[in-house]
Motif scaffolding. Structure first.
Motif, PDB file in Angstrom:
ATOM      1  N   HIS A 129       0.837  -1.192   0.000  1.00  0.00           N
ATOM      2  CA  HIS A 129       0.000   0.000   0.000  1.00  0.00           C
ATOM      3  C   HIS A 129       0.875   1.247   0.000  1.00  0.00           C
ATOM      4  CE1 HIS A 129      -3.817  -2.081   1.238  1.00  0.00           C
ATOM      5  NE2 HIS A 129      -2.942  -2.982   1.676  1.00  0.00           N
TER       6      HIS A 129
ATOM      7  N   TYR B 134       4.580   7.159   2.293  1.00  0.00           N
ATOM      8  CA  TYR B 134       5.007   5.890   2.870  1.00  0.00           C
ATOM      9  C   TYR B 134       4.532   4.719   2.013  1.00  0.00           C
ATOM     10  CZ  TYR B 134       5.531   8.304   7.443  1.00  0.00           C
ATOM     11  OH  TYR B 134       5.889   9.133   8.490  1.00  0.00           O
TER      12      TYR B 134
ATOM     13  N   TRP C 207       6.326  -0.773   7.591  1.00  0.00           N
ATOM     14  CA  TRP C 207       6.284   0.521   6.892  1.00  0.00           C
ATOM     15  C   TRP C 207       7.682   0.930   6.450  1.00  0.00           C
ATOM     16  CZ3 TRP C 207       1.900   4.127   6.916  1.00  0.00           C
ATOM     17  CH2 TRP C 207       0.741   3.589   7.473  1.00  0.00           C
ATOM     18  N   GLY C 208       7.741   1.618   5.321  1.00  0.00           N
ATOM     19  CA  GLY C 208       8.986   2.248   4.940  1.00  0.00           C
ATOM     20  C   GLY C 208       9.255   3.462   5.828  1.00  0.00           C
TER      21      GLY C 208
ATOM     22  N   GLN D  65       1.107  11.602   4.110  1.00  0.00           N
ATOM     23  CA  GLN D  65       0.759  12.437   5.266  1.00  0.00           C
ATOM     24  C   GLN D  65       1.318  13.837   5.044  1.00  0.00           C
ATOM     25  OE1 GLN D  65       2.375  11.208   9.139  1.00  0.00           O
ATOM     26  NE2 GLN D  65       0.405  11.736  10.066  1.00  0.00           N
TER      27      GLN D  65
ATOM     28  N   VAL E 228       0.631   5.295   1.376  1.00  0.00           N
ATOM     29  CA  VAL E 228      -0.076   6.199   2.278  1.00  0.00           C
ATOM     30  C   VAL E 228       0.716   7.493   2.330  1.00  0.00           C
ATOM     31  CG1 VAL E 228      -0.826   6.556   4.671  1.00  0.00           C
ATOM     32  CG2 VAL E 228      -0.929   4.252   3.669  1.00  0.00           C
TER      33      VAL E 228
END
Lengths: 108, 120
Positions: free
Chosen positions: B35, B95, B110-111, B39, B37
């Motif tokens: 995925h 991310y 997560w990266g 921010q 994402v």
């Protein structure tokens, strides 16, 4: 469009219990997930499928579900728990992800 | 050690495109969903889309449909997210996040994030 809603902020004293809610019409049909994010860091998965905890996550973090509301409970809050907490779910098809607006937990 | 390592920060002009990479190690890219994402500064997490680990199919958030493309190079164990027609509002940390084995909708790895700044 679908959405999940969280309170913007929650405050608790050390050692008390914090409860962060997340509400949405899809929650009876779709699982909820919870993440903790500290400043400058990537989010960390705390709870998946409403109530399950990944390995390595302390037992003081727990999730529950009731109807259109899911709750993240942090028992015996510690200063290090001060962070932003995000609820995540999906739309009715399960293919599109939704994030709540996040809740800032302040440890007094 | 299972980890995702993303490419470095980018500065782009409005109207340009950006392509962020996410290299997976410690597991097989095709066994898990990936995925993306983002921010924006001081804002909430915002899901952009995902690529199915098994068949490579993609789904995108309606907000980004037509502007975002998620791809992968299985030989390089790397996923990519390209966002086009950049606007200042696209300034954010981006991310990549792995969908967990138990449910691809749980983001278990997560990266480190890639800062993309859009400015003239």
């Amino acid at each position: 469009s679908y959405e999940v809603t969280q309170p913007p902020s929650v405050s608790v004293s050390p050692g008390q219990t914090a409860r962060i809610t997340c509400s949405g019409d899809t929650l009876p049909k779709q699982y909820a997930y919870w993440y903790q994010q500290k400043p400058g860091q990537a989010p960390l998965l705390l709870v998946y499928k409403d109530t399950e905890r990944p390995s390595g996550i302390p037992e003081r973090f727990s999730g529950s579900s009731s109807g259109t509301t899911v709750t993240l409970t942090i028992s015996g809050v510690q200063a290090e728990d001060e962070a932003d907490y995000y609820c995540q779910s999906a739309d009715s098809s399960g293919s599109y992800v939704l994030f709540g607006g996040g809740t800032k937990l302040t440890v007094l | 050690q299972v980890q995702l390592v993303q490419s470095g920060a980018e500065v782009k002009k409005p109207g340009a495109s950006v392509k962020v990479s996410c290299k997976a190690s410690g597991y097989t890219l095709t066994s898990y969903a990936m995925h993306w994402v983002r921010q924006a500064p001081g804002q909430r997490l915002e899901w952009m889309g995902w690529i199915n680990g098994g068949n490579g199919n993609t789904k995108y958030s309606q907000k980004f449909q037509g502007r975002v493309t998620i791809t992968r190079d299985t030989s390089a164990s790397t996923a990519y997210m390209e966002l086009s027609s950049l606007k200042s509002e696209d300034t954010a940390v981006y991310y990549c996040a792995r969908g967990a084995a138990t449910t691809s909708l749980a983001f278990d790895i997560w990266g480190q994030g890639t800062m993309v700044t859009v400015s003239s």
